[in-house]
Design an enzyme around this catalytic site. Sequence first.
Site, PDB file in Angstrom:
ATOM      1  N   ILE A  12      -7.065 -12.415   3.444  1.00  0.00           N
ATOM      2  CA  ILE A  12      -7.849 -12.090   2.239  1.00  0.00           C
ATOM      3  C   ILE A  12      -8.304 -13.377   1.542  1.00  0.00           C
ATOM      4  CG2 ILE A  12      -7.948 -10.714   0.124  1.00  0.00           C
ATOM      5  CD1 ILE A  12      -5.584  -9.097   1.146  1.00  0.00           C
ATOM      6  N   LEU A  35      -0.322 -23.323   6.164  1.00  0.00           N
ATOM      7  CA  LEU A  35      -0.621 -23.015   7.570  1.00  0.00           C
ATOM      8  C   LEU A  35       0.618 -22.539   8.321  1.00  0.00           C
ATOM      9  CD1 LEU A  35      -3.179 -25.852   8.412  1.00  0.00           C
ATOM     10  CD2 LEU A  35      -3.626 -23.487   7.740  1.00  0.00           C
ATOM     11  N   ALA A  82      -1.233 -16.995  -1.548  1.00  0.00           N
ATOM     12  CA  ALA A  82      -0.231 -17.482  -0.590  1.00  0.00           C
ATOM     13  C   ALA A  82       1.013 -16.608  -0.650  1.00  0.00           C
ATOM     14  CB  ALA A  82       0.135 -18.932  -0.891  1.00  0.00           C
ATOM     15  N   SER A  85       3.376 -11.930   4.125  1.00  0.00           N
ATOM     16  CA  SER A  85       2.717 -10.663   3.789  1.00  0.00           C
ATOM     17  C   SER A  85       3.084  -9.476   4.683  1.00  0.00           C
ATOM     18  CB  SER A  85       1.198 -10.861   3.827  1.00  0.00           C
ATOM     19  OG  SER A  85       0.781 -11.081   5.166  1.00  0.00           O
ATOM     20  N   ASP A 126      -0.116  -2.849  -4.113  1.00  0.00           N
ATOM     21  CA  ASP A 126       0.308  -1.509  -4.569  1.00  0.00           C
ATOM     22  C   ASP A 126       1.731  -1.181  -4.105  1.00  0.00           C
ATOM     23  OD1 ASP A 126      -0.195  -1.139  -1.859  1.00  0.00           O
ATOM     24  OD2 ASP A 126      -1.584   0.541  -2.111  1.00  0.00           O
ATOM     25  N   TYR A 153       9.769  -7.351   1.382  1.00  0.00           N
ATOM     26  CA  TYR A 153       8.434  -7.859   1.024  1.00  0.00           C
ATOM     27  C   TYR A 153       8.014  -7.350  -0.355  1.00  0.00           C
ATOM     28  CZ  TYR A 153       3.340  -7.708   0.629  1.00  0.00           C
ATOM     29  OH  TYR A 153       2.055  -7.798   0.146  1.00  0.00           O
ATOM     30  N   PRO A 208       1.078   1.136  19.563  1.00  0.00           N
ATOM     31  CA  PRO A 208       2.350   1.618  19.012  1.00  0.00           C
ATOM     32  C   PRO A 208       2.199   2.218  17.614  1.00  0.00           C
ATOM     33  CG  PRO A 208       2.216  -0.777  18.856  1.00  0.00           C
ATOM     34  CD  PRO A 208       0.947  -0.324  19.505  1.00  0.00           C
ATOM     35  N   ASN A 252      -2.090   7.160   9.476  1.00  0.00           N
ATOM     36  CA  ASN A 252      -2.156   6.097  10.487  1.00  0.00           C
ATOM     37  C   ASN A 252      -2.758   6.619  11.795  1.00  0.00           C
ATOM     38  OD1 ASN A 252      -1.008   4.343   8.673  1.00  0.00           O
ATOM     39  ND2 ASN A 252       1.079   4.658   9.419  1.00  0.00           N
ATOM     40  N   ASP A 275      10.375   4.514  14.057  1.00  0.00           N
ATOM     41  CA  ASP A 275       9.769   4.332  12.741  1.00  0.00           C
ATOM     42  C   ASP A 275      10.248   3.026  12.104  1.00  0.00           C
ATOM     43  OD1 ASP A 275       8.141   5.023  10.684  1.00  0.00           O
ATOM     44  OD2 ASP A 275       9.206   6.849  10.129  1.00  0.00           O
ATOM     45  N   GLY A 278      12.870   2.335   6.177  1.00  0.00           N
ATOM     46  CA  GLY A 278      12.417   2.454   4.779  1.00  0.00           C
ATOM     47  C   GLY A 278      10.926   2.696   4.636  1.00  0.00           C
TER      48      GLY A 278
HETATM   49  P1  NAD Z   1      -1.869 -13.415   5.274  1.00  0.00           P
HETATM   50  O1  NAD Z   1      -0.481 -13.332   5.810  1.00  0.00           O
HETATM   51  O2  NAD Z   1      -3.013 -13.118   6.184  1.00  0.00           O
HETATM   52  O3  NAD Z   1      -2.123 -14.870   4.672  1.00  0.00           O
HETATM   53  C1  NAD Z   1      -1.179 -15.550   3.918  1.00  0.00           C
HETATM   54  C2  NAD Z   1      -1.607 -17.003   3.819  1.00  0.00           C
HETATM   55  O4  NAD Z   1      -0.648 -17.688   2.986  1.00  0.00           O
HETATM   56  C3  NAD Z   1      -1.614 -17.738   5.170  1.00  0.00           C
HETATM   57  O5  NAD Z   1      -2.776 -18.520   5.270  1.00  0.00           O
HETATM   58  C4  NAD Z   1      -0.376 -18.619   5.113  1.00  0.00           C
HETATM   59  O6  NAD Z   1      -0.487 -19.821   5.847  1.00  0.00           O
HETATM   60  C5  NAD Z   1      -0.277 -18.905   3.625  1.00  0.00           C
HETATM   61  N1  NAD Z   1       1.088 -19.247   3.205  1.00  0.00           N
HETATM   62  C6  NAD Z   1       2.233 -18.612   3.530  1.00  0.00           C
HETATM   63  N2  NAD Z   1       3.292 -19.242   2.985  1.00  0.00           N
HETATM   64  C7  NAD Z   1       2.796 -20.288   2.273  1.00  0.00           C
HETATM   65  C8  NAD Z   1       3.384 -21.302   1.480  1.00  0.00           C
HETATM   66  N3  NAD Z   1       4.705 -21.377   1.312  1.00  0.00           N
HETATM   67  N4  NAD Z   1       2.575 -22.207   0.875  1.00  0.00           N
HETATM   68  C9  NAD Z   1       1.224 -22.145   1.038  1.00  0.00           C
HETATM   69  N5  NAD Z   1       0.612 -21.232   1.810  1.00  0.00           N
HETATM   70  C10 NAD Z   1       1.396 -20.295   2.413  1.00  0.00           C
HETATM   71  O7  NAD Z   1      -1.889 -12.469   4.001  1.00  0.00           O
HETATM   72  P2  NAD Z   1      -3.060 -11.554   3.418  1.00  0.00           P
HETATM   73  O8  NAD Z   1      -3.002 -10.244   4.072  1.00  0.00           O
HETATM   74  O9  NAD Z   1      -4.315 -12.329   3.385  1.00  0.00           O
HETATM   75  O10 NAD Z   1      -2.515 -11.356   1.918  1.00  0.00           O
HETATM   76  C11 NAD Z   1      -2.848 -12.291   0.893  1.00  0.00           C
HETATM   77  C12 NAD Z   1      -2.212 -11.853  -0.392  1.00  0.00           C
HETATM   78  O11 NAD Z   1      -2.676 -10.565  -0.750  1.00  0.00           O
HETATM   79  C13 NAD Z   1      -0.696 -11.746  -0.330  1.00  0.00           C
HETATM   80  O12 NAD Z   1      -0.170 -12.220  -1.542  1.00  0.00           O
HETATM   81  C14 NAD Z   1      -0.422 -10.267  -0.180  1.00  0.00           C
HETATM   82  O13 NAD Z   1       0.819  -9.926  -0.734  1.00  0.00           O
HETATM   83  C15 NAD Z   1      -1.577  -9.679  -0.954  1.00  0.00           C
HETATM   84  N6  NAD Z   1      -2.045  -8.359  -0.539  1.00  0.00           N
HETATM   85  C16 NAD Z   1      -2.371  -8.106   0.763  1.00  0.00           C
HETATM   86  C17 NAD Z   1      -2.891  -6.866   1.116  1.00  0.00           C
HETATM   87  C18 NAD Z   1      -3.286  -6.563   2.541  1.00  0.00           C
HETATM   88  O14 NAD Z   1      -3.611  -5.416   2.843  1.00  0.00           O
HETATM   89  N7  NAD Z   1      -3.310  -7.531   3.458  1.00  0.00           N
HETATM   90  C19 NAD Z   1      -3.069  -5.884   0.146  1.00  0.00           C
HETATM   91  C20 NAD Z   1      -2.706  -6.163  -1.186  1.00  0.00           C
HETATM   92  C21 NAD Z   1      -2.213  -7.415  -1.510  1.00  0.00           C
HETATM   93  O1  DAU Z   2      -0.637  -1.794   0.560  1.00  0.00           O
HETATM   94  C1  DAU Z   2      -0.834  -3.163   0.588  1.00  0.00           C
HETATM   95  C2  DAU Z   2      -0.032  -3.780   1.724  1.00  0.00           C
HETATM   96  O2  DAU Z   2      -0.646  -3.386   2.937  1.00  0.00           O
HETATM   97  C3  DAU Z   2       0.054  -5.293   1.615  1.00  0.00           C
HETATM   98  O3  DAU Z   2       0.763  -5.630   0.451  1.00  0.00           O
HETATM   99  C4  DAU Z   2       0.736  -5.895   2.846  1.00  0.00           C
HETATM  100  O4  DAU Z   2       0.699  -7.311   2.780  1.00  0.00           O
HETATM  101  C5  DAU Z   2      -0.009  -5.429   4.073  1.00  0.00           C
HETATM  102  O5  DAU Z   2       0.625  -5.924   5.250  1.00  0.00           O
HETATM  103  C6  DAU Z   2      -0.077  -3.903   4.126  1.00  0.00           C
HETATM  104  O6  DAU Z   2       1.247  -3.332   4.332  1.00  0.00           O
HETATM  105  P1  DAU Z   2       1.489  -2.106   5.338  1.00  0.00           P
HETATM  106  O7  DAU Z   2       2.895  -2.109   5.750  1.00  0.00           O
HETATM  107  O8  DAU Z   2       0.913  -0.858   4.789  1.00  0.00           O
HETATM  108  O9  DAU Z   2       0.507  -2.591   6.541  1.00  0.00           O
HETATM  109  P2  DAU Z   2       0.695  -2.589   8.136  1.00  0.00           P
HETATM  110  O10 DAU Z   2      -0.634  -2.941   8.716  1.00  0.00           O
HETATM  111  O11 DAU Z   2       1.875  -3.377   8.574  1.00  0.00           O
HETATM  112  O12 DAU Z   2       0.987  -1.058   8.448  1.00  0.00           O
HETATM  113  C7  DAU Z   2       0.087  -0.042   8.051  1.00  0.00           C
HETATM  114  C8  DAU Z   2       0.699   1.291   8.464  1.00  0.00           C
HETATM  115  O13 DAU Z   2       0.696   1.379   9.896  1.00  0.00           O
HETATM  116  C9  DAU Z   2       2.142   1.457   8.054  1.00  0.00           C
HETATM  117  O14 DAU Z   2       2.367   2.806   7.700  1.00  0.00           O
HETATM  118  C10 DAU Z   2       2.943   1.100   9.301  1.00  0.00           C
HETATM  119  C11 DAU Z   2       2.018   1.535  10.423  1.00  0.00           C
HETATM  120  N1  DAU Z   2       2.082   0.740  11.671  1.00  0.00           N
HETATM  121  C12 DAU Z   2       1.975  -0.617  11.581  1.00  0.00           C
HETATM  122  C13 DAU Z   2       2.012  -1.404  12.719  1.00  0.00           C
HETATM  123  C14 DAU Z   2       1.900  -2.905  12.618  1.00  0.00           C
HETATM  124  C15 DAU Z   2       2.193   1.384  12.895  1.00  0.00           C
HETATM  125  O15 DAU Z   2       2.251   2.616  12.981  1.00  0.00           O
HETATM  126  N2  DAU Z   2       2.219   0.601  14.019  1.00  0.00           N
HETATM  127  C16 DAU Z   2       2.158  -0.763  13.988  1.00  0.00           C
HETATM  128  O16 DAU Z   2       2.209  -1.412  15.067  1.00  0.00           O
END
Ligand code: NAD
Ligand code: DAU
Length: 339
Positions: A12, A35, A82, A85, A126, A153, A208, A252, A275, A278
Amino acid sequence: MKILVTGGAGFIGGNFIHYMMKYHEDYEFLCVDFLTYAGNMETLEPVINNSKFKFIKADIADRKSIYEIFREEKPDIVVNFAAESHVDRSIEEPEIFLKTNVMGTQVLLDACKKFGIQRFHQVSTDEVYGDLPLDRSDLYFTEETPLHTSSPYSASKASADLLVQAYYRTFKLPVTISRCSNNYGPYHFPEKLIPLMIANALKGKSLPVYGRGENIRDWLYVEDHCRAIDVIIHEGTNGEVYNIGGHNERTNLEVVKTIIRELDASEDLITFVADRAGHDLRYAIDPTKIHNELGWLPTTTFDDGIKKTIQWYLENKQWLENIISGEDQQYYEKMYSNK
Ligand code: NAD
Ligand code: DAU
């Protein structure tokens, strides 16, 4: 205006830098990223040579480095993406989640307090609200929903949110927090559901699905999230929390089947596996506050967004391959050894 974006080499944060550099050409952007396995310099390739962009490799939990960066760079706004995640990794190894997500956020807050900023924005999730039952489609997360976390997390993200609010109340630090639902789109690391399913389907590998695939997520196209943060950092009220989401709920299994259909793959690839411990049942955001107060609404439906996302992965197979094969680390050495 100088914006410090932490975690900008991730999914993001990277999209946010691309978005902001397109719509705020006069701003300067500094990306601080450690990184980790999730950070990828190739995600920043489109902006790396832009004179308004600078990258510094640093750990947000490393106080000395972070203070040095603030002293030298004097950012006006800090947007903290950062984080560790991935929920599944937090179940395996919680400690790094506390270090980066909680201690790292605290170091950034201290730096903001010490050196002064116009706004610290915390990118939260969320997941801090826990989950909703599958059979109550009338229920949504609002900003008033109590924090009730499930995984290490989400516990670490909720802890960070509380710290941010404490720095607002106690030290009058100008802060905002956004809590967004699941994002998807370009540059998404292939450990998460959507990019993993695309990557595996492209290779004819099994898909999966945890449990029975009935869990529901509320999907938001990443550009809509970036636009929401842009609005919040410019027009949001200090001390406030804003939920971000767009009523795009899918099970899903529906998501996986959509990807299979779009890629003309076979449903035989679906494999139901054990599964997640949690496992949160349903996430669903009520975005009324950000809509009413800041005029934000999502513009991309899931049906359009998933098509765009799949198309992006088809056009950027090398980005995906490099991550999967771990070549990204070598890429960084090659690009940055002389900088
Ligand atoms: P991501 O895992 O793709 O990216 C995380 C980035 O943070 C990476 O570039 C990593 O190198 C960097 N990072 C990790 N540890 C670090 C450290 N100690 N110092 C500096 N950089 C560091 O994550 P994302 O999916 O892009 O999520 C970004 C943010 O948005 C997170 O805070 C996450 O909780 C939040 N968020 C994600 C989602 C989602 O669906 N992906 C939804 C809501 C909120
Ligand atoms: O809601 C926001 C969150 O969404 C962020 O805060 C997190 O950083 C982000 O990773 C994401 O969390 P989820 O656990 O919802 O995302 P994930 O892609 O890991 O899984 C999405 C759903 O799919 C979840 O119900 C678990 C399921 N899943 C996931 C993987 C990786 C599967 O069924 N199979 C899989 O291999």
